[in-house]
Design a protein around this motif. Structure first.
Motif, PDB file in Angstrom:
ATOM      1  N   LYS A 181       9.154  -5.354  32.265  1.00 57.94           N
ATOM      2  CA  LYS A 181       8.127  -5.073  33.926  1.00 57.94           C
ATOM      3  C   LYS A 181       7.568  -6.100  33.731  1.00 57.94           C
ATOM      4  O   LYS A 181       7.545  -7.436  32.767  1.00 57.94           O
ATOM      5  CB  LYS A 181       6.206  -4.418  32.701  1.00 57.94           C
ATOM      6  CG  LYS A 181       6.785  -2.820  32.387  1.00 57.94           C
ATOM      7  CD  LYS A 181       5.442  -2.255  31.815  1.00 57.94           C
ATOM      8  CE  LYS A 181       5.897  -1.375  31.031  1.00 57.94           C
ATOM      9  NZ  LYS A 181       3.925   0.140  30.809  1.00 57.94           N
ATOM     10  N   ARG A 182       6.961  -6.169  35.012  1.00 55.74           N
ATOM     11  CA  ARG A 182       7.342  -6.995  36.001  1.00 55.74           C
ATOM     12  C   ARG A 182       5.620  -7.698  35.781  1.00 55.74           C
ATOM     13  O   ARG A 182       4.618  -7.108  34.614  1.00 55.74           O
ATOM     14  CB  ARG A 182       6.397  -6.593  37.008  1.00 55.74           C
ATOM     15  CG  ARG A 182       5.846  -8.303  38.594  1.00 55.74           C
ATOM     16  CD  ARG A 182       6.190  -7.489  39.478  1.00 55.74           C
ATOM     17  NE  ARG A 182       4.852  -6.767  40.337  1.00 55.74           N
ATOM     18  CZ  ARG A 182       3.579  -7.715  40.218  1.00 55.74           C
ATOM     19  NH1 ARG A 182       3.214  -8.676  40.540  1.00 55.74           N
ATOM     20  NH2 ARG A 182       2.771  -6.268  40.837  1.00 55.74           N
ATOM     21  N   GLN A 183       5.417  -8.622  35.409  1.00 50.54           N
ATOM     22  CA  GLN A 183       4.184  -9.692  34.201  1.00 50.54           C
ATOM     23  C   GLN A 183       2.505  -9.542  36.094  1.00 50.54           C
ATOM     24  O   GLN A 183       3.610  -9.251  37.142  1.00 50.54           O
ATOM     25  CB  GLN A 183       3.693 -11.082  34.963  1.00 50.54           C
ATOM     26  CG  GLN A 183       3.101 -11.874  34.132  1.00 50.54           C
ATOM     27  CD  GLN A 183       3.275 -12.967  33.690  1.00 50.54           C
ATOM     28  OE1 GLN A 183       4.685 -13.753  34.741  1.00 50.54           O
ATOM     29  NE2 GLN A 183       2.563 -14.124  33.834  1.00 50.54           N
ATOM     30  N   GLN A 184       1.886  -8.753  35.229  1.00 51.14           N
ATOM     31  CA  GLN A 184       0.253  -8.850  36.313  1.00 51.14           C
ATOM     32  C   GLN A 184       0.853  -9.742  37.383  1.00 51.14           C
ATOM     33  O   GLN A 184       0.766 -10.860  36.931  1.00 51.14           O
ATOM     34  CB  GLN A 184      -0.727  -8.479  35.466  1.00 51.14           C
ATOM     35  CG  GLN A 184      -1.480  -8.575  35.806  1.00 51.14           C
ATOM     36  CD  GLN A 184      -2.637  -8.205  35.118  1.00 51.14           C
ATOM     37  OE1 GLN A 184      -3.638  -8.779  34.516  1.00 51.14           O
ATOM     38  NE2 GLN A 184      -4.059  -7.220  35.679  1.00 51.14           N
ATOM     39  N   ARG A 185       0.030  -9.402  38.382  1.00 50.23           N
ATOM     40  CA  ARG A 185      -0.100  -9.972  39.629  1.00 50.23           C
ATOM     41  C   ARG A 185      -1.423 -10.645  40.000  1.00 50.23           C
ATOM     42  O   ARG A 185      -2.627  -9.282  39.412  1.00 50.23           O
ATOM     43  CB  ARG A 185       0.609 -10.637  41.095  1.00 50.23           C
ATOM     44  CG  ARG A 185       2.314 -10.141  40.532  1.00 50.23           C
ATOM     45  CD  ARG A 185       2.448 -11.580  40.512  1.00 50.23           C
ATOM     46  NE  ARG A 185       3.551 -12.109  40.000  1.00 50.23           N
ATOM     47  CZ  ARG A 185       4.690 -12.247  38.565  1.00 50.23           C
ATOM     48  NH1 ARG A 185       4.033 -12.212  37.458  1.00 50.23           N
ATOM     49  NH2 ARG A 185       5.869 -12.020  38.851  1.00 50.23           N
ATOM     50  N   ALA A 199       0.790 -15.477  39.008  1.00 46.56           N
ATOM     51  CA  ALA A 199       1.158 -14.749  37.845  1.00 46.56           C
ATOM     52  C   ALA A 199      -0.185 -15.214  36.912  1.00 46.56           C
ATOM     53  O   ALA A 199      -0.456 -16.088  36.945  1.00 46.56           O
ATOM     54  CB  ALA A 199       2.582 -15.459  37.168  1.00 46.56           C
ATOM     55  N   THR A 245       8.223  -9.577  31.417  1.00 47.95           N
ATOM     56  CA  THR A 245       7.795  -9.418  30.087  1.00 47.95           C
ATOM     57  C   THR A 245       8.725  -8.845  29.418  1.00 47.95           C
ATOM     58  O   THR A 245       9.901  -8.863  29.314  1.00 47.95           O
ATOM     59  CB  THR A 245       6.836  -8.655  29.618  1.00 47.95           C
ATOM     60  OG1 THR A 245       7.180  -7.394  30.444  1.00 47.95           O
ATOM     61  CG2 THR A 245       5.634  -8.753  31.043  1.00 47.95           C
ATOM     62  N   ASP A 256      -0.732 -15.306  33.381  1.00 47.10           N
ATOM     63  CA  ASP A 256      -0.216 -15.728  31.436  1.00 47.10           C
ATOM     64  C   ASP A 256      -1.342 -14.143  30.584  1.00 47.10           C
ATOM     65  O   ASP A 256      -2.686 -14.406  30.592  1.00 47.10           O
ATOM     66  CB  ASP A 256      -0.529 -16.102  30.874  1.00 47.10           C
ATOM     67  CG  ASP A 256      -0.017 -17.027  29.935  1.00 47.10           C
ATOM     68  OD1 ASP A 256      -0.857 -15.453  28.899  1.00 47.10           O
ATOM     69  OD2 ASP A 256       0.847 -17.509  29.096  1.00 47.10           O
ATOM     70  N   PRO A 257      -1.094 -13.233  30.447  1.00 45.82           N
ATOM     71  CA  PRO A 257      -1.971 -12.265  29.143  1.00 45.82           C
ATOM     72  C   PRO A 257      -2.531 -12.970  28.276  1.00 45.82           C
ATOM     73  O   PRO A 257      -2.880 -11.645  27.319  1.00 45.82           O
ATOM     74  CB  PRO A 257      -0.160 -10.907  28.828  1.00 45.82           C
ATOM     75  CG  PRO A 257       0.780 -11.617  29.473  1.00 45.82           C
ATOM     76  CD  PRO A 257       0.640 -12.857  30.257  1.00 45.82           C
TER      77      PRO A 257
END
Length: 348
Positions: A6-10, A28, A2, A30-31
């Motif tokens: 920070k690493r994108q949520q998994r 992955a 992002t 998408d927020p």
């Protein structure tokens, strides 16, 4: 990555390899819209149907839902979890659920009607065997589904003091304490005979719990007293409109992070139902029923923000995501991703 670095949520997706699943998928998230994009698949463990993350989020555990019964531990790094070693036998058969509790992994073993306790080593790996197995006893009036115990779920209560196991075969919920690596029953709470409790979800307020009944199909609302380790049924609400033409198989239940909405999935009918608690939390009102976006929704998961809901549709081989209306809780289909024989979704 992002913009903040920070690493994108998994999201991690379990599956049934015996039905064409690819093992444990990593996706992955998408927020902005909740969409999933599959990044990798890890095979090698038969039927990793249910998953749970360690409190630190660095180890992923999976049941191997087979006659022998086992648990696998994966080290979470980059975008592809890696097995820490061979799966650990649990001393039970057909495990359908697991959770992390007080430095141990607990499994609910449907086939053998038991709950197994597996110590966690420093670093997240598992010891060589279960330290104890708590065997359920009893039966119910619905034959052949209730000829004996069928533990379907086990999880900590919100305080982390108690382990709560749900048994479809005995129409009961057991509240247990872990003492010296062994699980002991503190209380067994009887539900309506023939209801077939499958999964339980706690209200975030910590004073109520909702039990989804597979054979009914209903949700039983219970009052939860963490100080006493006591669960008391106070009401039961149908999850479907009218009586279905054939058998209905409720499967998954999720509660919004703010406690305003309860969602259930029903296989066969292939729907998601939306329920809302009353002002005191001891009643539920069904407000809507919508298609699940696939066939045979085995599990429901709400993302940590409460904005998106996910259905793991086993027989259509996909995970559908929904955007949750913040006022009504009604989910609107956003899209789906291919996931053969999908069985659950967890977020890391």
């Amino acid at each position: 990555m992002t913009g903040g670095g920070k690493r994108q949520q998994r999201a991690y997706i379990g599956s049934f390899t015996a039905a064409g699943g690819r093992g444990v998928l990593t996706a992955a998230v998408d927020p902005d819209n909740g969409a999933l994009t599959v990044l990798s698949a890890v095979d090698g463990v038969p039927d990793p149907s249910y998953l749970a993350l360690s409190p630190a989020g660095d180890t992923l555990y999976a049941v191997s839902e087979t006659a022998d019964g086992a648990v696998a531990a994966y080290r979470v790094h980059a975008d592809k979890p890696e097995l820490t070693g061979p799966p650990t036998r649990i001393g039970g058969s057909g495990p359908t659920h697991l959770s992390v509790f007080d430095g141990h992994v607990l499994t609910a073993n449907y086939g053998s009607g038991s709950v197994s306790v597996l110590p966690v080593r420093p670093g997240g790996g598992l010891a060589g065997a279960a330290s104890s197995v708590l065997r359920h006893t009893g039966s119910g009036p619905h034959t052949p589904r209730q000829q004996g115990p069928h533990a379907h779920q086990v999880q900590p209560d919100p305080t982390g003091r108690w382990a709560v196991s749900v048994d479809l075969g005995t129409d009961s919920v057991r509240v247990c304490a872990l003492e010296g690596g062994e699980l002991a029953v503190h209380r067994e709470i009887a539900l309506r005979p023939g209801s077939g409790p499958r999964h339980l979800a706690f209200h975030p307020g910590g004073e109520h719990a909702y039990v989804l009944n597979e054979l009914a199909p209903t949700v039983t609302v219970c009052r939860w007293d963490a100080a006493e380790g006591s669960l008391r049924p106070v009401g039961e609400t149908p999850v479907l409109t009218g009586v279905p033409d054939g058998d209905a198989f409720p499967s998954g239940i999720a509660v919004s992070p703010d406690g305003r909405f309860v969602w259930t999935a029903t296989r066969g009918q292939d729907v998601v139902s939306v329920l809302t608690p009353d002002a005191v939390g001891e009643g539920l009102r069904r407000v809507a029923t919508v298609p699940c976006g696939g066939v045979w929704p085995r599990a429901l998961t709400v993302d940590p923000s409460g904005r998106f809901l996910y259905a793991a549709n086993e027989r259509s081989g996909d995970v559908t995501w929904f955007v949750v209306d913040p006022d009504t809780g009604v989910p609107r289909r956003g899209g789906s991703v291919e996931a053969p024989a999908a069985s659950c979704v967890v977020f890391g």
